[in-house]
Design an enzyme around this catalytic site. Structure first.
Site, PDB file in Angstrom:
ATOM      1  N   ASP A  51     -52.084   3.748   3.303  1.00 23.64           N
ATOM      2  CA  ASP A  51     -52.421   2.355   3.006  1.00 23.64           C
ATOM      3  C   ASP A  51     -53.355   1.741   4.043  1.00 23.64           C
ATOM      4  O   ASP A  51     -54.241   0.955   3.708  1.00 23.64           O
ATOM      5  CB  ASP A  51     -51.147   1.517   2.912  1.00 23.64           C
ATOM      6  CG  ASP A  51     -50.387   1.737   1.608  1.00 23.64           C
ATOM      7  OD1 ASP A  51     -50.960   2.354   0.683  1.00 23.64           O
ATOM      8  OD2 ASP A  51     -49.223   1.295   1.517  1.00 23.64           O
ATOM      9  N   GLY A  52     -53.170   2.080   5.315  1.00 26.45           N
ATOM     10  CA  GLY A  52     -54.039   1.538   6.350  1.00 26.45           C
ATOM     11  C   GLY A  52     -55.478   1.965   6.148  1.00 26.45           C
ATOM     12  O   GLY A  52     -56.399   1.163   6.308  1.00 26.45           O
ATOM     13  N   ASN A 124     -54.659  -7.691   2.144  1.00 28.00           N
ATOM     14  CA  ASN A 124     -53.245  -7.709   2.499  1.00 28.00           C
ATOM     15  C   ASN A 124     -52.804  -9.079   3.019  1.00 28.00           C
ATOM     16  O   ASN A 124     -52.038  -9.770   2.377  1.00 28.00           O
ATOM     17  CB  ASN A 124     -52.962  -6.644   3.567  1.00 28.00           C
ATOM     18  CG  ASN A 124     -51.917  -5.652   3.122  1.00 28.00           C
ATOM     19  OD1 ASN A 124     -51.844  -5.299   1.955  1.00 28.00           O
ATOM     20  ND2 ASN A 124     -51.119  -5.179   4.062  1.00 28.00           N
ATOM     21  N   GLU A 125     -53.292  -9.427   4.211  1.00 24.53           N
ATOM     22  CA  GLU A 125     -52.905 -10.709   4.778  1.00 24.53           C
ATOM     23  C   GLU A 125     -53.861 -11.137   5.879  1.00 24.53           C
ATOM     24  O   GLU A 125     -54.606 -10.333   6.441  1.00 24.53           O
ATOM     25  CB  GLU A 125     -51.479 -10.667   5.363  1.00 24.53           C
ATOM     26  CG  GLU A 125     -51.349 -10.016   6.729  1.00 24.53           C
ATOM     27  CD  GLU A 125     -51.184  -8.521   6.698  1.00 24.53           C
ATOM     28  OE1 GLU A 125     -51.877  -7.838   7.484  1.00 24.53           O
ATOM     29  OE2 GLU A 125     -50.379  -8.027   5.903  1.00 24.53           O
ATOM     30  N   ASP A 153     -45.204 -18.813  17.284  1.00 19.37           N
ATOM     31  CA  ASP A 153     -46.082 -17.682  17.597  1.00 19.37           C
ATOM     32  C   ASP A 153     -47.263 -17.572  16.644  1.00 19.37           C
ATOM     33  O   ASP A 153     -48.295 -16.993  16.997  1.00 19.37           O
ATOM     34  CB  ASP A 153     -45.290 -16.373  17.565  1.00 19.37           C
ATOM     35  CG  ASP A 153     -44.374 -16.221  18.772  1.00 19.37           C
ATOM     36  OD1 ASP A 153     -44.488 -17.035  19.708  1.00 19.37           O
ATOM     37  OD2 ASP A 153     -43.541 -15.296  18.775  1.00 19.37           O
ATOM     38  N   THR A 164     -45.548  -7.158   0.892  1.00 21.13           N
ATOM     39  CA  THR A 164     -44.632  -6.093   1.283  1.00 21.13           C
ATOM     40  C   THR A 164     -44.878  -5.614   2.709  1.00 21.13           C
ATOM     41  O   THR A 164     -44.177  -4.720   3.182  1.00 21.13           O
ATOM     42  CB  THR A 164     -44.772  -4.882   0.333  1.00 21.13           C
ATOM     43  OG1 THR A 164     -46.119  -4.411   0.376  1.00 21.13           O
ATOM     44  CG2 THR A 164     -44.412  -5.266  -1.092  1.00 21.13           C
ATOM     45  N   LYS A 168     -43.227  -9.315   4.775  1.00 22.31           N
ATOM     46  CA  LYS A 168     -41.840  -8.904   4.489  1.00 22.31           C
ATOM     47  C   LYS A 168     -41.020  -8.773   5.760  1.00 22.31           C
ATOM     48  O   LYS A 168     -39.827  -9.074   5.771  1.00 22.31           O
ATOM     49  CB  LYS A 168     -41.827  -7.591   3.708  1.00 22.31           C
ATOM     50  CG  LYS A 168     -40.447  -7.118   3.261  1.00 22.31           C
ATOM     51  CD  LYS A 168     -40.542  -5.870   2.415  1.00 22.31           C
ATOM     52  CE  LYS A 168     -39.162  -5.415   1.962  1.00 22.31           C
ATOM     53  NZ  LYS A 168     -38.278  -5.038   3.086  1.00 22.31           N
ATOM     54  N   ALA A 188     -41.748 -17.073  14.338  1.00 23.42           N
ATOM     55  CA  ALA A 188     -40.969 -17.687  15.423  1.00 23.42           C
ATOM     56  C   ALA A 188     -41.302 -19.162  15.626  1.00 23.42           C
ATOM     57  O   ALA A 188     -41.763 -19.575  16.698  1.00 23.42           O
ATOM     58  CB  ALA A 188     -41.181 -16.907  16.725  1.00 23.42           C
TER      59      ALA A 188
END
Length: 267
Positions: A51-52, A124-125, A153, A164, A168, A188
């Site tokens: 996936d990376g 992804n994000e 943070d 995911t 997640k 956090a």
């Protein structure tokens, strides 16, 4: 998939992998596919390495809208959420592509506008985090209306498929990629009389705009993560984040749905 399609392979160059790929290149060419050296000439971009590596392939080839992406895991690796095929069963991939035992799925991506003048895409994000041992303070706006002031943070903004991953791990929800939306999760957070946040992940419709404005309090150089890369910009004041009109089209085996992949990966 029609014969004559151009395949571009994206992978980390090393001698062992090169040797393993040679017979696969030959197999593809024997079945009427062309191996090209320039990804801009490809109809299909194939990442090798999990996936990376798939995320890297999409990013390094410019989130192309006019081709298909697919992923192959290396020998011994578990099949990923983006990768339908394994290096040891490449002949099955070629057979599937020839006889159209495939479907095309479309994964949403998010677009982040940095300081009003540079746009970046994420499959992804996207994360905005402190780079020093000090909390970061962000004003959070939804459709230009102030929602909360975050201290902690950092924040993660994830696509449905990215839900995911990092999301997640922070107890965010796993989201069906057929939903046009994105999710915001906290890293956090500190809640006190001065700063108060929702304290849980929340999901925004694809029609919404999320804005993150950095509060200048001495921690003025956050790190911005785009998928598995750090953004090379230091002086960041604000981010405007939307669901993009672009999608990533991937090859999917008919018997390998997103939720089957989630079950296989986590359960």
């Amino acid at each position: 998939m029609a014969k004559g399609s151009n395949l571009y392979f994206f992978y980390k160059k090393d001698e062992e992998l090169e040797q393993k790929l040679k017979p696969l290149f030959n197999l593809a060419e024997e079945n009427g596919f062309n191996i090209v050296e320039d990804h801009q000439e490809a109809n299909i971009i194939v990442s090798v390495g999990g996936d990376g590596m798939f995320l890297q392939a999409v990013r390094k080839t410019g989130f192309r809208q006019d081709c298909l992406y697919t992923g192959i895991t290396r020998s011994g690796e578990e099949a990923g959420l983006y990768c339908d095929f394994n290096l040891d069963q490449f002949d099955e991939m070629v057979h599937s592509m020839m006889y159209e035992e495939l479907e095309v799925r479309r994964f949403p991506i998010i677009e982040a506008d940095v300081n009003g003048d540079s746009s970046f895409y994420c499959l992804n994000e996207m994360s905005m985090r402190s780079t020093i041992i000090k909390t970061i303070v962000l004003d959070v706006y939804i459709d230009d209306i102030h929602f909360e002031t975050f201290q902690g943070d950092g924040l993660i903004v994830a696509t449905p498929t990215g839900s995911t991953g990092y999301n997640k791990s922070t107890k965010g929800a796993v989201v069906d990629p057929k939903l046009p939306c994105f999710q915001v999760s906290e890293l956090a957070s500190l809640n006190n009389n001065r700063y108060r946040t929702l304290g849980s992940s929340f999901i925004l419709s694809g029609d919404r705009k999320l804005s993150l404005k950095l509060v200048q309090d001495g921690n003025d150089y956050p790190i911005i993560g785009m998928d598995n890369e750090a953004l090379p910009i230091r002086n960041i004041h604000n981010l405007d984040i939307r669901l993009s009109d672009k999608v990533i089209k991937t090859i999917k085996l008919k018997d390998n749905s997103y939720w089957e992949r989630v079950k296989r990966t986590f359960l």
